[in-house]
Scaffold this motif. Sequence first.
Motif, mmCIF file in Angstrom:
data_model
loop_
_atom_site.group_PDB
_atom_site.id
_atom_site.type_symbol
_atom_site.label_atom_id
_atom_site.label_comp_id
_atom_site.label_asym_id
_atom_site.label_seq_id
_atom_site.Cartn_x
_atom_site.Cartn_y
_atom_site.Cartn_z
ATOM 1 N N ALA A 37 37.254 29.738 38.792
ATOM 2 C CA ALA A 37 37.321 31.071 39.404
ATOM 3 C C ALA A 37 37.375 30.921 40.916
ATOM 4 C CB ALA A 37 36.102 31.904 39.005
ATOM 5 N N CYS A 38 37.920 31.941 41.569
ATOM 6 C CA CYS A 38 37.956 31.952 43.034
ATOM 7 C C CYS A 38 37.938 33.393 43.508
ATOM 8 C CB CYS A 38 39.201 31.246 43.558
ATOM 9 S SG CYS A 38 39.241 31.085 45.372
ATOM 10 N N GLY A 39 37.021 33.707 44.406
ATOM 11 C CA GLY A 39 36.994 35.030 44.988
ATOM 12 C C GLY A 39 38.169 35.220 45.935
ATOM 13 N N PHE A 40 38.739 36.424 45.924
ATOM 14 C CA PHE A 40 39.777 36.771 46.904
ATOM 15 C C PHE A 40 39.069 37.411 48.083
ATOM 16 C CE2 PHE A 40 42.895 39.319 49.069
ATOM 17 C CZ PHE A 40 44.056 38.563 48.995
ATOM 18 N N CYS A 41 39.217 36.812 49.260
ATOM 19 C CA CYS A 41 38.559 37.320 50.458
ATOM 20 C C CYS A 41 39.404 38.438 51.058
ATOM 21 C CB CYS A 41 38.365 36.196 51.477
ATOM 22 S SG CYS A 41 37.551 36.736 52.982
ATOM 23 N N ASN A 42 38.842 39.653 51.061
ATOM 24 C CA ASN A 42 39.580 40.809 51.583
ATOM 25 C C ASN A 42 39.952 40.646 53.044
ATOM 26 O OD1 ASN A 42 38.853 41.692 49.072
ATOM 27 N ND2 ASN A 42 37.624 43.427 49.758
ATOM 28 N N GLY A 43 39.191 39.819 53.756
ATOM 29 C CA GLY A 43 39.472 39.598 55.164
ATOM 30 C C GLY A 43 40.366 38.395 55.378
ATOM 31 N N THR A 44 39.831 37.199 55.191
ATOM 32 C CA THR A 44 40.545 35.980 55.551
ATOM 33 C C THR A 44 41.801 35.761 54.714
ATOM 34 O OG1 THR A 44 38.470 34.955 56.266
ATOM 35 C CG2 THR A 44 40.320 33.496 55.842
ATOM 36 N N ASP A 45 41.698 35.846 53.382
ATOM 37 C CA ASP A 45 42.879 35.588 52.551
ATOM 38 C C ASP A 45 44.004 36.566 52.857
ATOM 39 O OD1 ASP A 45 42.065 33.304 51.102
ATOM 40 O OD2 ASP A 45 40.870 34.529 49.752
ATOM 41 N N PRO A 319 43.197 37.451 36.061
ATOM 42 C CA PRO A 319 43.798 36.110 36.034
ATOM 43 C C PRO A 319 44.622 35.862 37.295
ATOM 44 C CG PRO A 319 44.974 37.595 34.557
ATOM 45 C CD PRO A 319 43.756 38.341 35.023
ATOM 46 N N TYR A 320 44.687 34.631 37.712
ATOM 47 C CA TYR A 320 45.403 34.301 38.952
ATOM 48 C C TYR A 320 46.879 34.675 38.880
ATOM 49 C CZ TYR A 320 47.478 30.135 36.778
ATOM 50 O OH TYR A 320 48.196 29.275 35.983
ATOM 51 N N THR A 321 47.416 34.768 37.672
ATOM 52 C CA THR A 321 48.820 35.136 37.509
ATOM 53 C C THR A 321 49.100 36.568 37.938
ATOM 54 O OG1 THR A 321 48.303 35.650 35.197
ATOM 55 C CG2 THR A 321 49.258 33.483 35.659
ATOM 56 N N GLU A 322 48.053 37.376 38.132
ATOM 57 C CA GLU A 322 48.223 38.766 38.563
ATOM 58 C C GLU A 322 47.910 38.929 40.048
ATOM 59 O OE1 GLU A 322 46.159 41.540 36.063
ATOM 60 O OE2 GLU A 322 46.982 40.698 34.207
ATOM 61 N N LYS A 337 35.821 43.902 45.415
ATOM 62 C CA LYS A 337 36.243 42.510 45.551
ATOM 63 C C LYS A 337 36.783 42.036 44.205
ATOM 64 C CE LYS A 337 34.585 37.927 47.020
ATOM 65 N NZ LYS A 337 35.360 37.812 48.268
ATOM 66 N N ILE A 338 37.753 41.156 44.242
ATOM 67 C CA ILE A 338 38.371 40.626 43.027
ATOM 68 C C ILE A 338 38.009 39.148 42.883
ATOM 69 C CG2 ILE A 338 40.555 40.040 41.892
ATOM 70 C CD1 ILE A 338 41.761 42.528 43.218
ATOM 71 N N ILE A 339 37.626 38.761 41.672
ATOM 72 C CA ILE A 339 37.463 37.355 41.329
ATOM 73 C C ILE A 339 38.649 36.961 40.457
ATOM 74 C CG2 ILE A 339 35.995 35.602 40.291
ATOM 75 C CD1 ILE A 339 34.692 36.977 42.665
ATOM 76 N N LEU A 340 39.386 35.948 40.892
ATOM 77 C CA LEU A 340 40.525 35.447 40.139
ATOM 78 C C LEU A 340 40.084 34.301 39.227
ATOM 79 C CD1 LEU A 340 42.988 35.282 43.156
ATOM 80 C CD2 LEU A 340 43.063 36.973 41.315
ATOM 81 N N THR A 341 40.550 34.306 37.995
ATOM 82 C CA THR A 341 40.198 33.238 37.059
ATOM 83 C C THR A 341 41.398 32.286 36.912
ATOM 84 O OG1 THR A 341 40.905 34.566 35.159
ATOM 85 C CG2 THR A 341 38.583 34.687 35.785
#
Length: 344
Positions: A37-45, A319-322, A337-341
């Motif tokens: 899993a990886c969090g998507f950072c609303n700021g940095t990413d 999922p990371y594909t989305e 916040k979104i967590i990508l799997t």
Amino acid sequence: MPYMKAIIAIGEGQVKIADDIPMPILGDYEALCKVHACGFCNGTDLQIIDGTLVNGFGGFPTVLGHEGAGEIVALGKRVRHIHIGDRYIHPNLHPNVGNGYSKTHGSMAQYGIINDDRSMLEDGFNAENLPFPRQHKFPSSIDYIDAGVLLSLAECHSAVVNFGVKPEMDILIYGAGPMGIALAMFCGFAGAHVTQIDGVSERLAYAKKVAKVEHTINFNEESVDSILNGICFDMVIDAVGLTTIIYEASNRLKPGGKVGSLGVLKKDDRLVNTALLKNNTSIHMLNFPYGEYAIMDKTIRLITDGTIQPEDFYSHIMPYTEIDKAIGLVRGKKVLKIILTFDD
């Protein structure tokens, strides 16, 4: 050569899933981490994608992500203090990822690298030469999804320490995204009184619920000046990342107060005109975290003892594909916040 998939930013506003990312080749002191899993950072990413980030940007095309969480599946021959099955946050990639890709910072890939710093130091390496010093083990009692917000929580925890928040301080926070709400929570833990400003009513209501914020102001529905009516604060923190907020924050301070700049300023908005600041105030720049790994164990204990619920700080698991859908939701402020799997 074996390959893996990863989320890459290929140009300003452009993201894709690449399937030709070379699998990491382990050095002697490196362990292979399977990212779950990886969090998507609303700021940095988002700033990396938009081309507005300055510090640490590897250049397009670049593998995104710094909030990854995974498990160790292979070890380099000199690894002694990392074991198969251990869980770590912030798996990374070598700067030259291969096939023309860079990394910023490379956690949004199916695999990453965790370095055995302890073994390197024991074998005489200089601490300044450790390749990936910003990584940390977490216990199996924290699942991979929850671990996707662990770094954000530790960053906010360390910010409260760095800013010098004290009991009974009156603090105003601009921004009620995941970082703003977590920051408000840790300010509350420190005994401060928090007022929070945002333009999304649902987020402000959530800040009251999760962070126990005492007062909220919706700038889209209310006049901030009328609501505050001259009230000044010991500290005002910008958790959004705008110099205009820094100026406004300065003018809401008590004499001798401090502006905390936590939100990441964009590359075309990084010059602060001190003539616009209120006299007898200070600015503490913390656009990039400091000491977050030093306080990580304490943050983890607050989770394992039930004081903090990590799921309070993310709203969607995808999922990371989305990734394209995820970015659209973030831009529209439809998510906290979104967590990508990354488990296919």
